[in-house]
Design a protein around this motif. Structure first.
Motif, PDB file in Angstrom:
ATOM      1  N   ASP A  23       0.980  -0.764   0.347  1.00 16.81           N
ATOM      2  CA  ASP A  23       0.278  -0.259  -0.059  1.00 16.81           C
ATOM      3  C   ASP A  23       0.550   1.095  -0.007  1.00 16.81           C
ATOM      4  N   ASN A  57      -8.518  -8.929   3.221  1.00 12.07           N
ATOM      5  CA  ASN A  57      -9.066  -7.684   3.436  1.00 12.07           C
ATOM      6  C   ASN A  57      -8.315  -6.240   3.247  1.00 12.07           C
ATOM      7  N   GLU A  58      -8.909  -5.174   3.282  1.00 11.36           N
ATOM      8  CA  GLU A  58      -8.337  -4.241   2.146  1.00 11.36           C
ATOM      9  C   GLU A  58      -6.848  -3.372   3.159  1.00 11.36           C
ATOM     10  N   ASN A  59      -6.999  -3.694   4.407  1.00 16.25           N
ATOM     11  CA  ASN A  59      -6.162  -3.796   4.745  1.00 16.25           C
ATOM     12  C   ASN A  59      -5.378  -4.609   5.825  1.00 16.25           C
TER      13      ASN A  59
END
Length: 544
Positions: A410, A477-479
């Motif tokens: 990210d 999970n996006e995180n």
């Protein structure tokens, strides 16, 4: 009448597999497990699995492999003794019906180490610096570290017999001694820590700045010779893992040149350079005012030399404990920060330094160390050449691996973290200009498939037929930090050990070591030298 027992099968159904070693990148497949191994589906359609695990919508990877950490042995135990305050302020590990109690902090106790690694999805770990004289201590602690397969690298870079053999130009004796030492100490690979530099420090009134071509007092050899000759001996012994190198001048401004020369000293031989972040600094000699990143040039060299691999030694902000077989470094850090410390001289073999340390994001030096580690992940083009590590606990705890994964996957999160650091970091590093984001497949390489390949573990790090059924199942999970810090399920040798953070079973795991093929006729020479120099009996040396 002859009775035949039918096999028991476990089926992991419908998971999204990431298995880089077999070219599988996010494909929905089933896995079948029997007798602790991954097997082909039964040919008889009437056979049903004893247990079916529904992995629909979940990510399936091989079990994680930490190829460089410090989790067992006398150095680690001394660090626990030094830091009662560290344990006191940490949440304890409570005893349950299945688990033992333990303590945390930056240097967890043995049982806690096993439980916490397993809870992250890791099934294998290697302690990176064990003196052969004290290997029995490390193996005793391995016996108290559940849920993991374990191994250790044996310190050889300042061993007197090693340096004597190099000085006397006796490569056959050197090769036999390394094979004997690994077999006797139940080690996995030769480890060089500040080769020649620890011994030189002992005889130079505290000087720790030993260069590759400086002569080691009393032995008339140089660190460059130690690196070259031990690397060749490891190659001649056909060890599964090549020489594992902690370069000279760790942490010193300007040390990148020594690191580059270390790489060149290996010539065309395989070699692994560890916690490379600590060896990638520009600047004048001991001049923090010019401290900067020199990753770009070093990464370019790695990118053009596929026989070289590195692990990073990522720094994370917060309190931790520095522990190293580099005694001069321990002394330097203790003087730099004015904190308590331990130094130890292991006769004929090694040294040790331990001291608390705190990395602060508003410190230019610490923030640069953090940025330099991330640069290594992002500048090495082939993820098969760069492995995840924090040099636990030196750069931070292994528990920070999920955070590192998020930083790599990210770039927005990475940019936000960079903005919280000392403002001059962007002037002295290239991190702000790097927009690469890792994929799940690349994460699987640097935490699983890559370490297995570098270590020569043919049945680990992949999900192919015959592989050990060490498997981790994650909930997407996006995180990514959330995803990787709490696996849905962790399977060790076909047995469920963790489910949603709860320890379900505590298998002992295996000890991974080599039984090297060396010339046994050299043993009388080793024994004669040993009995003339050591304070312990030859028959009592090593691990039964």
């Amino acid at each position: 009448m002859r009775l035949t027992m039918s096999k028991e099968f476990t089926k992991i159904s419908g998971g999204t597999l990431y298995d880089p070693a077999n070219g599988i990148d996010g494909e929905v497949r089933d896995l079948w497990i029997s007798a602790g191994k991954i097997v082909a589906p039964p040919s008889d359609p009437q056979i049903r699995p004893t247990c079916t695990i529904d992995a629909s919508g979940l990510v399936v990877m091989p079990g994680g492999i930490d190829m460089h950490c410090h989790i067992a042995g006398p150095k680690v135990n001394a660090a626990r003794k030094l830091r009662p305050d560290d344990r006191r302020n940490a949440e304890p590990v409570r005893r349950t019906a299945r688990t033992r109690s333990g303590t945390m902090g930056s240097v967890p106790s043995t049982f806690a180490t096993g439980y916490k690694y397993a809870a992250l999805g890791y099934t294998t770990a290697f302690d990176a610096a064990v003196p052969p004289l004290l290997a029995a201590h490390a193996h005793a602690e391995f016996a108290d570290t559940p849920c993991l397969d374990k191994g250790c690298y044996l310190l050889m870079g300042n061993n007197h017999y090693v340096m004597k053999s190099i000085r006397d130009k006796e490569p056959a004796k050197l090769r036999a001694f390394i094979g004997w030492l690994l077999s006797r100490g139940k080690g996995y690979a030769p480890k060089l820590v500040n080769p020649g530099g620890v011994e030189a420090w002992k005889g130079r009134n505290g000087s720790r700045n030993t260069g590759l071509d400086d002569t080691v007092p009393h032995f008339d050899v140089t660190p460059r010779q130690i690196i070259s000759e031990v690397a060749q001996a490891a190659a001649d012994l056909r060890l599964p893992h090549p020489v594992h190198i902690h370069c000279n001048q760790l942490g010193m401004p300007g040390n990148w040149q020594t690191t580059l020369e270390t790489m060149r000293a290996l010539e065309d031989r395989r070699g692994h350079l560890t916690h490379i972040q600590f060896h990638s600094y520009g600047g004048g000699d001991a001049d923090e005012g010019t401290f900067s990143s020199k990753v770009a040039g070093l990464a370019d060299y790695v990118n053009t030399h596929p026989q070289l691999t590195v692990d990073v030694g990522q720094v994370l902000f917060g309190e931790t404990t520095s522990m190293t077989g580099d005694g001069p470094l321990g002394h330097f850090l203790a003087n730099l920060y004015g904190r308590k410390w331990i130094s130890c001289d292991v006769e004929m073999e090694a040294g040790c330094g331990i001291s608390p340390i705190e990395y602060k994001n508003k410190s230019l030096i610490h923030a640069l160390q953090w940025a330099i580690g991330l640069e290594w992940y992002l500048m090495v083009e082939d993820p098969w050449q760069v492995m995840m590590s924090t040099d636990h606990p030196n750069g931070g705890s292994f528990l920070a691996y999920p955070q590192i994964i998020r930083l790599l996957m990210d770039r927005t999160y990475r940019s936000d973290m960079l903005k919280s650091c000392h403002p001059n970091v962007v002037k002295r590093s290239s991190l702000a200009d790097l927009d690469r984001e890792y994929t799940l497949n690349e994460i699987a390489i640097i935490t699983r498939a890559g370490p297995a390949k570098i270590l020569g573990l043919i049945d680990k790090g992949h999900l192919g037929l015959g592989a050990a059924a060490d498997i981790t199942i994650y909930t997407p999970n996006e995180n990514q930090e959330t995803m990787f810090e709490l696996p849905r399920m962790v399977i060790k040798a076909g047995e469920i050990v963790v489910e949603q953070g709860e320890i379900r079973s505590t298998p002992q795991g295996n000890i991974l070591h080599v039984d090297a093929d060396y010339d046994r006729e050299v043993e009388p020479d080793i024994q004669a030298w040993f009995e003339d120099n050591y304070s312990v009996n030859f028959a009592n040396y090593g691990v039964e």
